[in-house]
Structure formats: C-alpha cells, structure tokens
Motif scaffolding. Structure first.
Motif, short mmCIF file in Angstrom:
data_model
loop_
_atom_site.label_atom_id
_atom_site.label_comp_id
_atom_site.label_asym_id
_atom_site.label_seq_id
_atom_site.Cartn_x
_atom_site.Cartn_y
_atom_site.Cartn_z
N ASN A 62 0.83 -1.20 0.00
CA ASN A 62 0.00 0.00 0.00
C ASN A 62 0.87 1.25 0.00
O ASN A 62 1.94 1.27 0.61
CB ASN A 62 -0.91 0.03 1.23
CG ASN A 62 -1.96 -1.06 1.19
OD1 ASN A 62 -3.05 -0.87 0.66
ND2 ASN A 62 -1.64 -2.21 1.74
N ILE A 63 0.38 2.29 -0.66
CA ILE A 63 1.05 3.59 -0.66
C ILE A 63 0.03 4.68 -0.41
O ILE A 63 -0.99 4.76 -1.12
CB ILE A 63 1.78 3.87 -1.99
CG1 ILE A 63 2.87 2.83 -2.25
CG2 ILE A 63 2.39 5.27 -1.97
CD1 ILE A 63 3.58 3.02 -3.59
N ASN A 64 0.27 5.52 0.57
CA ASN A 64 -0.52 6.72 0.80
C ASN A 64 0.30 7.91 0.32
O ASN A 64 1.41 8.15 0.82
CB ASN A 64 -0.87 6.87 2.27
CG ASN A 64 -1.99 5.94 2.70
OD1 ASN A 64 -2.89 5.67 1.91
ND2 ASN A 64 -1.93 5.44 3.92
N ARG A 122 0.36 2.09 -9.81
CA ARG A 122 -0.79 1.18 -9.92
C ARG A 122 -0.50 0.07 -10.93
O ARG A 122 -0.93 -1.07 -10.74
CB ARG A 122 -2.03 1.97 -10.31
CG ARG A 122 -2.54 2.86 -9.16
CD ARG A 122 -3.88 3.50 -9.47
NE ARG A 122 -4.41 4.15 -8.28
CZ ARG A 122 -4.68 5.45 -8.19
NH1 ARG A 122 -4.48 6.23 -9.23
NH2 ARG A 122 -5.15 5.97 -7.07
N SER A 123 0.23 0.39 -12.00
CA SER A 123 0.55 -0.64 -12.99
C SER A 123 1.42 -1.74 -12.39
O SER A 123 1.43 -2.87 -12.90
CB SER A 123 1.26 -0.02 -14.20
OG SER A 123 2.63 0.25 -13.94
N GLN A 124 2.14 -1.40 -11.33
CA GLN A 124 3.02 -2.37 -10.69
C GLN A 124 2.35 -3.08 -9.51
O GLN A 124 3.02 -3.77 -8.73
CB GLN A 124 4.31 -1.68 -10.22
CG GLN A 124 5.10 -1.05 -11.36
CD GLN A 124 5.38 -2.04 -12.48
OE1 GLN A 124 6.10 -3.00 -12.29
NE2 GLN A 124 4.81 -1.80 -13.66
N ASN A 156 -1.36 -0.73 -4.21
CA ASN A 156 -2.67 -0.19 -3.84
C ASN A 156 -2.45 1.25 -3.39
O ASN A 156 -2.09 1.51 -2.26
CB ASN A 156 -3.28 -1.03 -2.71
CG ASN A 156 -4.66 -0.52 -2.31
OD1 ASN A 156 -5.33 0.17 -3.08
ND2 ASN A 156 -5.06 -0.83 -1.09
N LEU A 157 -2.62 2.17 -4.32
CA LEU A 157 -2.29 3.58 -4.09
C LEU A 157 -3.52 4.36 -3.67
O LEU A 157 -4.56 4.28 -4.32
CB LEU A 157 -1.71 4.19 -5.37
CG LEU A 157 -1.44 5.70 -5.34
CD1 LEU A 157 -0.30 6.04 -4.39
CD2 LEU A 157 -1.14 6.21 -6.76
N ASN A 158 -3.37 5.13 -2.62
CA ASN A 158 -4.39 6.10 -2.21
C ASN A 158 -3.79 7.48 -2.44
O ASN A 158 -2.92 7.93 -1.69
CB ASN A 158 -4.76 5.90 -0.73
CG ASN A 158 -5.93 6.79 -0.33
OD1 ASN A 158 -6.61 7.37 -1.15
ND2 ASN A 158 -6.16 6.90 0.98
#
Length: 469
Positions: free
Chosen positions: A23-25, A56-58, A61-63
């Motif tokens: 995940n990335i915020n 996202r292509s990799q 889970n990006l917020n």
C-alpha cells in the motif's frame, strides 16, 4: 526490481519501503484556485499523474490525495478585484482546472479535499498546538506557530533557524514573539469571509490547511508527500513542524518535489510577459505533445518551455505515430504478458530509478526502431512489440490518439459522445472486475475512457457511483 525514490529530506535516493506492505498513501499539494492553471502547474500535475499510473501498474494499492486550496489571501484579493464572492471565483477556477486536467489526460486523484471543508479539523489542530505550547494566540487575533519550540525546524530545506531569524527581522511584526513565527489562524477584517473559532472570527493560514487535510485523509504518518519546486520552504517545512508537533509522530517518510519550469531560459513571470496558462498552450498544441514534452525530462530536473521544445516534442511523438499507423488494429497487451519481455524490463528498470521518464522514453524509442525492422522481417513479432509499446504508452498517458488525425496536425477534438446509462454501468462492472483481478492499469483505462466522455466516477465504501461532469 526495487523501487528507489529521491527523498528531498535526505538529499539521496532511497529504497522505497511502504508503511503497510503493498500500500502507498501519497499526498500532493494542489492548486490555489484564484487564477487559471499555468504550465508550471501542468508540470506537477502530469508528473504525479504518471507516478500514480506507474505505481498502480506495478500492483501497488495507491491512495492518492491531492488537495485544493480554496481559501487564501490571493483568492480573497482576486475576488475583491473582480467584485465577486470568493466562492464564485473558486468554483469557476476549479471547473477550469478540471477541464485542463481532462484535456491533458490527468486522472482524478482518489480524494480531492478542499480546505474550506476541513475548517473544524484545522481549528482542532491549532487548539492542540496551543495546548502543547507550540502555538500562541496574539493580541491582534492571530494565532502563530512558535518556531523555537520545534528543534528540527529547517530539516527539510536545510536552512539554519538562526539565519532565518536575521531574514525575518526585515519585516517586523510586533504581534509575534519571534519574527520567524508563522500564522496558523488569521483574524478576519470587517465583512471579510470568516469562521468562528476559540480565538475569534478568522480563517486558516495556508500551511495548517495541508497539515489538517493530509493527516485527516491519510493518518499521522504517511508514505509520500509531493509538490512543486517552490514548496520545500516555507510551506513543507512548516507542515512538518505543525504536524509532528501536533501528533508526536513522524509526518512523512519520502518527500518528492518536481523541478521548475523556465520559459525561454527565464523564470516564468507575468511581469516578464512569459506567463502561459494551460488553456493558451492547448490552443496551439495537441495535449499529448504537452504531456510528452513534460515527460521528456526527469520530473526533478528544471525544464525549459519554448516553441523549440514543443516542436521537438511534436517531432518525437510523430515518430511513434508514424510507426503505429502501420498497425491500426493492434491493441495494448495485458501487463501480465509483458513480465518476461526485454523492453518492458528495461522500462521498469528506468521507472524504478526514481521514476526516470526520460530513460523510459529512450527505451520506447528503441522499440520503435525494432518494430520498423520487424515490420519487414517478422510481422507477428512486430505486432507483439506494438502491443507492448501501447501498454507502456498507457502508463504514460500517451499514444492513444488516432495516428492519422495526429499526423495531419489535429489538435483537440472534444468528442463527448453520448453514452447511455446501461453502457456506463457495464463499463463500471468491467472496472470492478479488473480491480478484483489486480489489473489496475485496465481499471484506470476504463475510468479514463468514461472521463473522456464526461462521466466522473466516485468510489466509496458503498461502491462506485457516477455523474456527468
């Protein structure tokens, strides 16, 4: 392949380690909406749009949160000049900004908080800072942050607090304990827009707005904070001081800043007559040319905007489209089909090196040369390579135009074709399926396709709703 990000805080590239695995915020400072967006805004918007698309292509889970500053001194001054309500001005500028983004292929962030919707949270954070002795209410009705109370002040910009004190004394404010102190809350003048607070009617300072919005949306500590080249000091320096003093936690792990845009090798300025809005540039150049121009330099590098640069970008894109028009029926390939392909690996290697779009584009140029050779000797392999190239183009938000139209010098065709509710719902279902299968590139493609037809998707815990923008 490991992702490395240049961290402004440490002045070096670092291996990216998320707070929560997978995940990335990410929070990016958005636009202060008192005027039309200019080419400098486009640089930041496109840079972080591509970063978001790539992550996202990799499979991350990006917020992605990008705020709107809709209350500020510049906004109030411009509204007074125009003899209009500040809210009328900001709504008009927000609509114009969204139109610019749509034309440039910039996907909406997951959240787009506006400062005026977080007044209660801002007031609460100011109250915490006062309670912790990091802030004080002055006799003039303002509330100031006490810079001397934060021992790490200056750690992002590498500025010496004592040197800052010397500079601050030039413009004395007798209401401050220390001339370095900055406003968290500004008392309102008579009949000026304001909100009630424990310190009287007023409005928030610019810096506290982002601290409140980012921590409310992403938590006390989050992964990435981005913005333009003018923000490390004082804006982001002050954000760190406020946020860490209020929460007692580290604010951000990785700081990212886009490079400056110069115009004909001079600083962009209205006084110099070299100030260009996005709308002015779009009247002359296809939006893909602008995207390509902005991606042709590393996001941290200064970039020089000129007619020559845009002509070179147009020529570069034409090389791609001259090749693509030989393969009109070839579609993008699924990302899972590319993992063992040579050029894709080289592309990923470049992008994992602090999102080096310049090197990634060089890989795509190599693909063009190879496709042109294979078009004669091995048509099947050429088609595979074209599909791979178009997938990489999807990540960059380019190579999606009709080659014939582009090569004939076509500019913007605002074809908002009518689309039925049933067609919209069918595409939303496809997008939900793609997300469940972790095919985030396809999910973004569907979202972008709908956006191009004026359909805005809004995701929430209850599901996905839509509206005509």
């Amino acid at each position: 392949m490991t992702l490395h990000i240049y961290n402004t805080l440490t002045r070096q590239k670092e291996v990216f380690r998320p707070i929560i695995q997978g995940n990335i915020n990410m929070y990016v400072c958005g636009v202060t909406v008192y005027d039309l967006c200019h080419i400098g805004h486009a640089r930041v918007l496109v840079a972080f749009d591509v970063i978001a698309r790539y992550l996202r292509s990799q499979g991350w889970n990006l917020n992605y949160v990008r705020n709107i500053t809709d209350i500020d001194d510049k906004i109030l001054n411009r509204a007074d000049e125009n003899a209009e309500l500040y809210s009328v001005l900001t709504e008009r500028m927000i609509d114009a900004m969204h139109e610019d983004e749509r034309l440039l292929g910039i996907l909406p962030p997951d959240m787009e908080p506006r400062a005026t919707a977080y007044i209660d949270e801002i007031i609460a954070m100011v109250g915490v800072l006062i309670d912790k002795n990091h802030a004080y209410a002055a006799e003039n009705g303002d509330v100031y942050y006490r810079v001397s109370s934060f021992s790490d002040y200056g750690k992002l910009s590498k500025r010496n607090p004592e040197d800052l004190l010397i500079d601050a004394r030039i413009d004395m404010n007798l209401s401050k304990e220390d001339q370095r102190d900055f406003a968290l809350w500004k008392s309102a003048k008579t009949e000026e827009v304001s909100w009630n607070s424990p310190w009287g009617s007023g409005r928030p300072g610019w810096h506290i707005e982002c601290s409140a919005m980012s921590t409310c949306c992403l938590g006390a500590t989050f992964d990435i904070h981005g913005g333009g080249p003018d923000l490390p000091f004082p804006h982001h320096e002050n954000e760190i001081a406020q946020s860490e003093a209020a929460t007692g936690e580290k604010y951000v792990n990785y700081w990212m800043h886009a490079g400056a845009v110069r115009v004909d090798d001079e600083k962009m300025s209205k006084s110099l007559g070299n100030f260009f809005t996005i709308k002015e540039v779009l009247k002359k150049y296809h939006p893909e040319i602008i995207r390509y121009f902005l991606l042709s330099s590393h996001y941290r590098s200064p970039i020089n905007y000129s007619e020559k640069s845009l002509i070179e970008a147009k020529t570069g894109l034409e090389r791609f489209y001259m090749t693509l028009r030989q393969f009109p029926d070839v579609q993008s390939l699924p990302l899972n089909d590319l993992k063992n392909r040579k050029y894709y690996k080289c592309f990923i290697l470049a992008m994992n090196d602090d999102f080096n779009t310049r090197e990634a584009l060089a890989v795509m140029y190599d693909m063009i040369r190879q496709i042109n050779t294979l078009a004669v000797t091995d048509k099947a392999e050429a088609c595979l390579l074209v599909g791979e190239l178009k997938t990489l183009g999807d990540i960059f938000g380019i190579l999606d135009s009709n080659p014939e139209v582009f090569m004939q010098g076509g500019t913007i065709v605002d074809a908002l074709d009518s689309i039925s509710s049933s067609e919209i719902e069918a595409l939303i279902s496809e997008r939900i399926t793609a997300k469940k299968n972790h095919d985030f590139l396809d999910a973004d493609r569907i979202r972008e396709k709908l956006l191009a037809q004026g359909i805005v998707l809004e995701d929430s815990r209850e599901g996905t709703s839509w509206r005509r923008g």
